[in-house]
Motif scaffolding. Structure first.
Motif, mmCIF file in Angstrom:
data_model
loop_
_atom_site.group_PDB
_atom_site.id
_atom_site.type_symbol
_atom_site.label_atom_id
_atom_site.label_comp_id
_atom_site.label_asym_id
_atom_site.label_seq_id
_atom_site.Cartn_x
_atom_site.Cartn_y
_atom_site.Cartn_z
ATOM 1 N N VAL A 1 0.843 -1.204 0.000
ATOM 2 C CA VAL A 1 0.000 0.000 0.000
ATOM 3 C C VAL A 1 0.877 1.252 0.000
ATOM 4 C CG1 VAL A 1 -1.663 1.344 1.345
ATOM 5 C CG2 VAL A 1 -1.958 -1.132 1.124
ATOM 6 N N LEU B 1 0.859 3.923 -3.270
ATOM 7 C CA LEU B 1 0.452 5.320 -3.167
ATOM 8 C C LEU B 1 1.385 6.228 -3.956
ATOM 9 C CD1 LEU B 1 -0.619 5.700 0.572
ATOM 10 C CD2 LEU B 1 -2.050 6.022 -1.454
ATOM 11 N N VAL C 1 -5.207 0.094 -4.943
ATOM 12 C CA VAL C 1 -4.749 1.334 -4.313
ATOM 13 C C VAL C 1 -4.476 2.389 -5.383
ATOM 14 C CG1 VAL C 1 -2.876 2.406 -2.991
ATOM 15 C CG2 VAL C 1 -3.812 0.207 -2.266
ATOM 16 N N LEU D 1 -7.003 8.832 -2.685
ATOM 17 C CA LEU D 1 -5.996 8.538 -1.671
ATOM 18 C C LEU D 1 -4.805 9.482 -1.743
ATOM 19 C CD1 LEU D 1 -5.947 4.621 -1.793
ATOM 20 C CD2 LEU D 1 -7.079 6.093 -0.129
ATOM 21 N N VAL E 1 -3.512 8.110 5.229
ATOM 22 C CA VAL E 1 -3.089 6.760 4.847
ATOM 23 C C VAL E 1 -1.625 6.543 5.199
ATOM 24 C CG1 VAL E 1 -2.719 5.193 2.902
ATOM 25 C CG2 VAL E 1 -4.806 6.557 3.014
#
Length: 204
Positions: free
Chosen positions: A27, A31, A165, A172, A181
């Protein structure tokens, strides 16, 4: 596919999908970019290949037989994951879009090291694989088949996580969401690292 293989596939899927340091580091990299997330997922797959190979050839049994070696690997793995957590927390005020994306080497290495330095994975495979080898069946071919199933599940799962993701990246990567996050992943990685260190250090 026989009943044992179906059962093993279900067990393996549960073990692979269980949230942990691998999930969190994917994750964290996804990102940054889709390429970084996919590279990290490939690194985790390579790390799993190490553990599966150890289990198949029986080397993982040495970790179980030599507690000092097992604890040493736990400490090294815990320190590395803890380091990733601290680094993530330090970057929580940095805009994800401004994070350098010079190559896939770094996320690939992070995924590999995070997984490969977790000796519990080898012991898990060593304890689970034999349960699904039928009595009287050749152990090596069956174990290799089971290992391939685990690798296939892991490669699919972590690629899906990275792509999901990235797909949600529009939301995000917004400054507020990205900071939230990043904070969560940083805390999670720090907690996982601390947990890996707690066991061997308490045994000293």
């Amino acid at each position: 596919m026989d009943a044992q293989l179906i059962a093993f596939t279900g067990v393996s899927a549960g073990l692979v999908a269980m949230p942990g340091a691998d999930f969190t580091v994917v994750v964290r990299n996804a990102l940054v970019s889709r390429r970084a997330g996919i590279a990290c997922a490939l690194g985790i797959g390579a790390g799993l290949l190490v553990h599966v190979t150890l289990a198949v050839v029986g080397v993982a049994a040495v970790l179980a037989a030599v507690p000092a070696l097992f604890r040493a690997l736990q400490v090294v793995g815990g320190v590395y994951v803890l380091y990733l957590g601290v680094q993530t927390l330090r970057q929580r005020h940095t805009d994800v879009a401004d994070t350098p994306e010079d190559s896939t080497a770094r996320p690939l290495r992070q995924g590999f090291v995070t997984n490969a330095l977790n000796p519990k994975a080898s012991l898990t495979f060593l304890s689970v694989l034999p349960q699904f080898v039928p009595a009287g069946a050749p152990a090596l071919p069956r174990t290799l088949l089971l290992a391939l199933i685990v690798l296939a599940i892991a490669m699919v799962w972590f690629q899906v996580v990275a792509l999901l993701v990235d797909r949600l990246g529009r939301w995000l990567r917004r400054p507020r969401a990205a900071r939230a996050v990043t904070l969560v992943t940083g805390v999670a990685l720090t907690a996982f690292g601390a947990a890996l260190l707690a066991g061997p250090l308490s045994a000293l």
